[in-house]
Design an enzyme around this catalytic site. Structure first.
Site, PDB file in Angstrom:
ATOM      1  N   ASP A 128     -16.636  27.272 -20.960  1.00  0.00           N
ATOM      2  CA  ASP A 128     -17.110  28.992 -20.801  1.00  0.00           C
ATOM      3  C   ASP A 128     -18.024  29.086 -21.916  1.00  0.00           C
ATOM      4  O   ASP A 128     -17.978  28.193 -22.952  1.00  0.00           O
ATOM      5  CB  ASP A 128     -15.599  29.453 -20.982  1.00  0.00           C
ATOM      6  CG  ASP A 128     -15.008  28.844 -21.683  1.00  0.00           C
ATOM      7  OD1 ASP A 128     -14.680  27.839 -22.365  1.00  0.00           O
ATOM      8  OD2 ASP A 128     -14.431  29.837 -22.871  1.00  0.00           O
ATOM      9  N   GLU A 135     -12.252  27.940 -23.872  1.00  0.00           N
ATOM     10  CA  GLU A 135     -11.836  27.103 -25.132  1.00  0.00           C
ATOM     11  C   GLU A 135     -11.979  28.297 -25.964  1.00  0.00           C
ATOM     12  O   GLU A 135     -11.578  28.608 -26.942  1.00  0.00           O
ATOM     13  CB  GLU A 135     -13.220  26.426 -25.137  1.00  0.00           C
ATOM     14  CG  GLU A 135     -12.968  25.260 -26.508  1.00  0.00           C
ATOM     15  CD  GLU A 135     -13.727  25.907 -27.483  1.00  0.00           C
ATOM     16  OE1 GLU A 135     -13.434  25.831 -29.038  1.00  0.00           O
ATOM     17  OE2 GLU A 135     -14.690  27.169 -27.282  1.00  0.00           O
TER      18      GLU A 135
HETATM   19 ZN   LIG Z   1     -17.693  26.089 -28.373  1.00  0.00          ZN
END
Ligand SMILES: [Zn+2]
Length: 373
Positions: free
Chosen positions: A78, A139
């Protein structure tokens, strides 16, 4: 070592493939295809279902022909917004966005380096260990992919997360654990002018508690901060509810826990003293990265850096990364610098020379693990 044209082409292809937190489906499909073309078996865990995302964490495995220790490489799929429709431009050996979006070198640099490093090892028939690849979702904004990763599918006990904005050759050896807290003090409303003595002002309770609390820099490896505070409805009303949010961090989890215990105790005692009610929500976010000299994962990464003709440097960070979660789960993990700059900004950029170096470093890690008996 690596194919310079190909790693640049892969980087361009990845950054121009739309992705966002919980919207990693498109880039995951592309990465799956590339890994399968190299001979990996690819599966997805159910982390996406747990957090309401399009797809789970990608877990890929390729059996090796040398070395006994599996090598685990990780990056995240992401990116922060605005990360759709990225149009990368190259000027003087540096890749930028066109200024209307981020570049997403965080973390397409890591993804490209892992793909290119492994492809190079395969093409050049280099001895290689069993390789496990984890490309996480979500993340950004809380490490929710690695928090929900199915660790039972992994064999490796050492991992390299390729996701730090520090220069190539630097290794993140220290990153604090984190606990987030919300304290909501419920006092009692009353008219501030007519009968203030009938009320319990939640802000006064908070002020009394905070005055007794250790906050800020607790010691050289521990901090605590209240970063959000809100409450009140009118200037003439005794403030009934007051809420504050913050976090405690430490390189040593026990020290963080002691700090949280201290804050909880002060809040409880002070609320009781004023006759206010305390509603608290205290959540452990993740453990720390705290790799000491001599740690084997760190030694191997250092040896790999020397293989590409550089001297390793060691850095600490105040933020959290997927490496924190691996360490929390008993997998020694260090975050490797990949030389991107200004991540999350419209002025984010990636020097091509650093992109090539981190690709070489992945090859060196493969060689290092293959050399282990
Ligand atoms: Zn990163």
């Amino acid at each position: 070592m690596i194919n310079k044209e190909r790693i640049l082409a892969t980087f361009m292809e990845l950054v121009t493939t739309d992705s966002a937190t919980k919207q990693e489906g498109k880039i995951a499909a592309l990465l799956q295809q590339k890994l399968e073309a190299m001979g990996f078996t690819v599966e997805f865990d159910d982390a996406g279902k747990k957090i309401g995302g399009e797809v789970g964490n990608l877990i890929a495995k390729l059996p090796g022909n040398a070395g006994k220790k599996p090598l685990l490489l990780c990056s995240h799929m992401d990116r922060v917004t605005p990360g759709f429709g990225i149009k990368p431009v190259i000027r003087d050996g540096v890749i930028y966005s066109d200024g209307s979006t981020i570049l997403a070198s965080d973390d397409c640099t890591g993804l490209s380096a892992i793909l290119e490093g492994i492809q190079t090892a395969i093409e050049q028939n280099l001895p290689r260990p069993d390789i496990e690849v984890v490309f996480t979702i979500a993340e950004e904004g809380g490490l929710n992919g690695s928090k929900n990763l199915d660790y039972s599918r992994l064999k490796a006990t050492e991992a390299y997360v390729i996701d730090s904005s520090t220069p190539v050759g630097s290794l993140i050896t220290k990153a604090p654990a984190q606990t987030k807290f919300t304290y909501r003090i419920v006092g009692k409303a009353a008219h501030g002018g007519v009968a203030p003595e009938k009320g319990i002002n939640a802000l006064y309770v908070a002020a009394a508690a905070i005055s007794k609390m250790k906050l800020g820099r607790i010691d050289h490896e521990t901090t605590a901060n209240i970063g959000l505070a809100s409450g009140g409805t009118a200037t003439n009303a005794v403030l009934e509810t007051f809420e504050m949010k913050g976090d405690a961090r430490s390189l040593v989890v026990e020290k963080m826990n002691a700090q949280v215990e201290h804050m909880n105790q002060v809040m409880e005692e002070t609320c009781a003293q004023f006759g206010a009610r305390l509603e608290k929500d205290v959540q452990f976010s993740y453990g720390s990265v705290n790799l000491q000299p001599g740690n084997e994962a760190l030694e191997r990464a250092s040896a790999a850096v020397r293989r590409i003709g550089m001297e390793p440097t060691y850095a600490a960070t105040g933020g959290g990364a997927d490496a924190n979660l691996f360490n929390t789960k008993g997998i020694a993990a260090t975050d490797l610098g990949c030389g991107y700059n200004n991540p999350h900004g419209l002025d984010e950029y990636q020097p091509i020379s650093e992109l090539e170096k981190i690709g070489d470093l992945v090859v060196a890690l493969i060689e290092e693990y293959a050399s282990l008996g």
